[in-house]
Design a protein around this motif. Structure first.
Motif, short mmCIF file in Angstrom:
data_model
loop_
_atom_site.label_atom_id
_atom_site.label_comp_id
_atom_site.label_asym_id
_atom_site.label_seq_id
_atom_site.Cartn_x
_atom_site.Cartn_y
_atom_site.Cartn_z
N ASN A 61 0.86 -1.19 0.00
CA ASN A 61 0.00 0.00 0.00
C ASN A 61 0.89 1.24 0.00
OD1 ASN A 61 -2.35 1.47 0.03
ND2 ASN A 61 -2.62 1.36 2.25
N GLY A 62 1.65 1.41 -1.09
CA GLY A 62 2.66 2.45 -1.14
C GLY A 62 2.24 3.73 -1.82
N ASP A 63 1.01 3.82 -2.30
CA ASP A 63 0.56 5.03 -2.99
C ASP A 63 0.24 6.13 -1.98
OD1 ASP A 63 0.79 3.98 -5.54
OD2 ASP A 63 -1.23 3.13 -5.50
N ARG A 64 0.70 7.34 -2.30
CA ARG A 64 0.40 8.50 -1.47
C ARG A 64 -0.21 9.58 -2.35
NH1 ARG A 64 1.35 4.88 1.30
NH2 ARG A 64 2.88 4.67 2.99
N ILE A 65 -1.14 10.34 -1.79
CA ILE A 65 -1.84 11.37 -2.54
C ILE A 65 -1.71 12.71 -1.82
CG2 ILE A 65 -4.04 10.80 -1.40
CD1 ILE A 65 -5.49 11.70 -3.92
N CYS A 66 -1.53 13.76 -2.59
CA CYS A 66 -1.51 15.12 -2.06
C CYS A 66 -2.49 15.95 -2.88
CB CYS A 66 -0.10 15.71 -2.16
SG CYS A 66 0.01 17.47 -1.72
N PHE A 67 -3.29 16.78 -2.22
CA PHE A 67 -4.19 17.67 -2.93
C PHE A 67 -4.37 18.96 -2.13
CE2 PHE A 67 -6.77 14.79 -0.41
CZ PHE A 67 -7.70 15.61 0.22
N ASN A 68 -4.61 20.03 -2.84
CA ASN A 68 -4.84 21.33 -2.22
C ASN A 68 -6.29 21.74 -2.40
OD1 ASN A 68 -3.83 21.72 -5.14
ND2 ASN A 68 -4.78 23.71 -4.71
N VAL A 69 -6.83 22.37 -1.36
CA VAL A 69 -8.18 22.92 -1.39
C VAL A 69 -8.13 24.28 -0.71
CG1 VAL A 69 -10.61 22.62 -0.76
CG2 VAL A 69 -9.19 20.61 -1.24
N GLY A 70 -8.25 25.35 -1.49
CA GLY A 70 -8.16 26.68 -0.92
C GLY A 70 -6.79 26.92 -0.31
N ARG A 71 -6.77 27.29 0.97
CA ARG A 71 -5.51 27.54 1.68
C ARG A 71 -4.94 26.28 2.30
NH1 ARG A 71 -5.79 30.16 6.06
NH2 ARG A 71 -8.02 29.96 6.47
N LEU A 73 -3.61 22.15 2.44
CA LEU A 73 -2.87 21.12 1.70
C LEU A 73 -2.94 19.83 2.51
CD1 LEU A 73 -0.96 20.82 -0.85
CD2 LEU A 73 0.93 20.96 0.79
N TYR A 74 -3.37 18.74 1.85
CA TYR A 74 -3.56 17.46 2.53
C TYR A 74 -2.65 16.39 1.92
CZ TYR A 74 -7.78 19.47 4.59
OH TYR A 74 -8.66 20.25 5.29
N PHE A 75 -2.22 15.46 2.79
CA PHE A 75 -1.38 14.34 2.38
C PHE A 75 -1.91 13.08 3.04
CE2 PHE A 75 2.52 11.72 2.93
CZ PHE A 75 2.87 11.58 1.59
N TYR A 76 -2.35 12.11 2.22
CA TYR A 76 -2.98 10.89 2.70
C TYR A 76 -2.31 9.65 2.10
CZ TYR A 76 -7.22 13.20 4.56
OH TYR A 76 -8.11 13.96 5.27
N ILE A 77 -2.51 8.52 2.77
CA ILE A 77 -2.29 7.22 2.11
C ILE A 77 -3.44 7.00 1.14
CG2 ILE A 77 -2.20 4.72 2.44
CD1 ILE A 77 -0.98 5.20 5.17
N TYR A 78 -3.10 6.74 -0.12
CA TYR A 78 -4.16 6.54 -1.13
C TYR A 78 -4.45 5.05 -1.26
CZ TYR A 78 -6.72 6.61 -5.53
OH TYR A 78 -7.68 6.44 -6.50
N LYS A 79 -5.67 4.66 -0.95
CA LYS A 79 -6.05 3.25 -0.97
C LYS A 79 -6.77 2.84 -2.24
CE LYS A 79 -6.34 3.33 4.07
NZ LYS A 79 -7.18 3.09 5.26
N GLY A 80 -7.14 3.82 -3.07
CA GLY A 80 -7.68 3.53 -4.39
C GLY A 80 -8.88 2.62 -4.36
N VAL A 81 -8.83 1.58 -5.20
CA VAL A 81 -9.94 0.64 -5.29
C VAL A 81 -9.85 -0.47 -4.24
CG1 VAL A 81 -10.17 1.06 -7.77
CG2 VAL A 81 -8.75 -0.84 -6.97
#
Length: 632
Positions: A61-71, A73-81
């Motif tokens: 489970n090595g995928d990581r996701i980063c996304f920005n919303v307004g001010r 910034l979030y960083f999560y473990i991406y679990k996908g499907v």
């Protein structure tokens, strides 16, 4: 674009769509957003962007996701499907004051389970290097804004480098940084290194090593996005002046250019083999450009507003050598049994060598299909197939199936008027599209284009077929070449001596905006030639208007050339899929191995499972676990 079934509302959000390889389904449990799942008030904020990285975690489970919303910034473990998203446990969350994150990029070379290098660009011009796993901030570049004071539009690590990265600004400049160097306490001084048509490259004059290493000045207006070729040797730049410019990165030499049909270019991407570039922008079109031939080979029309993101699907792109496949005739189900789908990265990465066989003297042709997608401010997702009848128009087709309409533009004698009707499926446009058709010169195209197919090809059967009812509205004739009419849907397009005759049918639906805001947006769009990001300051507006006049004059010069062929001079693609999938404008489209990822300006990051992959999420079919506030 009419919804499937005819009786459904066109504003209905789709949760699945079908292609010839199967059904793509939205996984509501795999939606990522702010922890409270409340739609973000996106007015005046920067686009939501998403970045992925794989940290090679042995747990699988090595995928990581980063996304920005307004001010934020979030960083999560991406679990996908695989598993449902757990928004209560972000690895890192940051809230910025005085500025907003606009873009970000991971360095895949240095990523481990213990550390990742993430670059974040900001609206005030700074670039931050952070490690969201260690929750550390390593460095802040352009901190005093001595290098550039404008918004960061795109940031990318240089392929194959652990230290070098490239940053683009809305000023139209790009800067090459070394993460090991400082930015200095004074404004940099530059020395010209190389200069060409509408671009210049300068080196930074300094006694000691400092940033930036190079400054690129490209075109006029903002540099909206750039993309490195798969081999990292070339750089494609999409600019607000409507030009796509492709450079040899190391030599800083211009390889080729392309001009949009109207307005600025907002996005750009490369095919997996580096043979083709797709760009999208304010003309509502996707434009396919051949890297080898340096010319436009096709345009795609399916969006009703600006195209914000284009991306190739490396998993569905198919390149097959050997004997030509048998011609297909039959239903979509039969085709699904015959198609070779999901060959993965290995297949896409070998495309370059296989395509070289197609151009060689080998008598055995190559069967090739490129899949790419686009999302836009019309909240629609479009998927496109680029097939060999478009790529190699002068060679015998190895299959008869196609999703393309080629408009045959043969000129007529002055004493005889010939009307050729090309039957195509419904395409819809809006007022924020190609409003500049009256600003270009009108001339007929003589002779068949070199890259056009004779006759009419079968239309895509993935779209609803519409025809004008008897006694319909009288067509309104427009001079010149145009892909759309302001605020209208084109039910049928005819070619009369190279000019389009379009039937105005319906108004473009509101995109969840107040009417007054939409009207003001349309007014600015027409007045300022789609220059976007209009400042409230009167001086900035005057500069925008001046640039608008220059852009109009430039468009008139390039229309009908290899840089910007007329609409009837190149094939017109129809989307394989065109679906409304969000309430607010779409800003992200990323293709992964088992899914595709989209995001909208409300801050919802959605996962769409590829055919056959939906079963991997065990909780997907459990309604009790359904979260509230999802996008659908």
């Amino acid at each position: 674009m009419a919804a499937e079934g005819g009786g459904k509302e066109t504003n209905e959000i789709k949760t699945q769509f079908t292609t010839r390889e199967g059904v793509y389904k939205l996984l509501t449990h795999s939606e990522y957003s702010r922890p409270n799942r409340v739609p973000f008030n996106s007015q005046g904020s920067n686009p939501v962007k998403v970045s992925f990285v794989n940290v090679n975690d042995q747990s699988g489970n090595g995928d990581r996701i980063c996304f920005n919303v307004g001010r934020e910034l979030y960083f999560y473990i991406y679990k996908g499907v695989r598993k449902a998203a757990d928004l209560s446990k972000p690895i890192d969350k940051r809230i910025y004051k005085g500025t907003q994150p606009t873009c970000h990029d991971f360095n895949p070379l240095t990523a481990t389970a213990e550390s990742v290098s993430l670059l974040v660009g900001f609206s005030a011009g700074q670039v931050q290097l952070i490690d969201p796993i260690k929750k550390e901030t390593s460095k802040l570049f352009n901190e005093e804004r001595l290098i550039d004071k404008s918004r960061v539009t795109c940031v990318r690590w240089v392929p194959g480098s652990e230290n070098l990265f490239l940053v683009a600004h809305s000023s139209g400049s790009m800067y090459l940084y070394n993460m090991e160097n400082t930015c200095g306490t004074t404004a940099p001084h530059y020395q010209l290194l190389k200069q060409g048509e509408n671009y210049a490259v300068h080196t930074c004059k300094s006694k000691s090593a400092r940033n930036p290493l190079l400054r690129w000045t490209v075109g006029e207006g903002a540099l909206n996005e750039f993309a490195f070729s798969p081999d990292g040797k070339f750089l494609a730049c999409a600019s607000q002046d409507g030009f796509l410019r492709v450079f040899g990165f190391d030599a800083a030499e211009l390889h080729g250019t392309m001009k949009s049909y109207f307005g600025g270019l907002l996005c750009v991407c490369w095919s997996p083999d580096g043979q083709y570039i797709v760009a999208g922008g304010e003309d509502d079109l996707v434009t396919v450009w051949s890297f080898l031939d340096c010319k436009v080979i096709a345009r795609g029309h399916g969006h009703k507003s600006w195209v914000s993101v284009v991306a190739f699907d490396h998993c569905t792109t198919s390149v097959e050598d050997g004997d030509p496949p048998a011609e297909f005739s039959g239903s979509d189900e039969d085709f699904h049994e015959q198609i070779h789908f999901g060959a993965g990265r290995e297949r896409a990465n070998s495309s370059h060598s296989r395509l070289s066989k197609r151009n060689s003297t080998d008598s055995r042709p190559v069967s090739v299909t490129y899949r790419f997608g686009s999302v836009g401010q019309d909240t629609q997702l479009c998927l496109w197939d680029l097939t060999e009848d478009i790529l190699f128009p002068h060679l015998p087709l190895s299959r008869t199936r196609t999703h393309t309409n080629v408009m045959n533009a043969s000129s007529s004698p002055a004493t005889e008027q010939t009307i050729t009707t090309v039957s195509i499926t419904t395409t819809t446009t809006n007022s924020s599209g190609t409003n500049g058709k009256d600003n270009v010169s009108n001339s007929s195209c003589s002779g068949n284009p070199a890259n056009s197919l004779p006759g009419t090809l079968p239309r895509s059967n993935s779209l609803p077929h519409s025809s004008n009812p008897a006694g319909g509205s009288t067509p309104n004739s427009h001079t010149g070449s145009s892909c759309s009419s302001s605020g209208s849907s084109t039910k049928g397009i005819h070619i009369m001596d190279g000019a389009f005759i379009a039937n105005s049918v319906s108004k473009f639906a509101s995109l969840s905006l107040h009417d007054s805001r939409k009207e003001r947006h349309e007014k600015d769009h027409k007045r300022n030639f789609s220059l976007g990001q209009i400042s409230n300051k009167s001086s900035d507006k005057l500069n925008q208007l001046s640039s608008s006049r220059t852009a109009k004059a430039e468009a008139a010069k390039t229309l009908g050339t290899t840089q910007c062929p007329r609409m009837e001079e190149v094939p017109l693609l129809e989307p394989l899929v065109c679906k409304k999938i969000a309430h607010e404008r779409l800003t992200v489209l990323i293709f992964l191995e088992d899914c595709l990822v989209t995001a909208c300006q409300e801050g919802f990051v959605c996962t769409w499972a590829r055919p056959g992959k939906v079963g991997l999420l065990s909780s997907q079919n459990n309604p009790a676990n359904s979260p509230s506030g999802t996008v659908v």
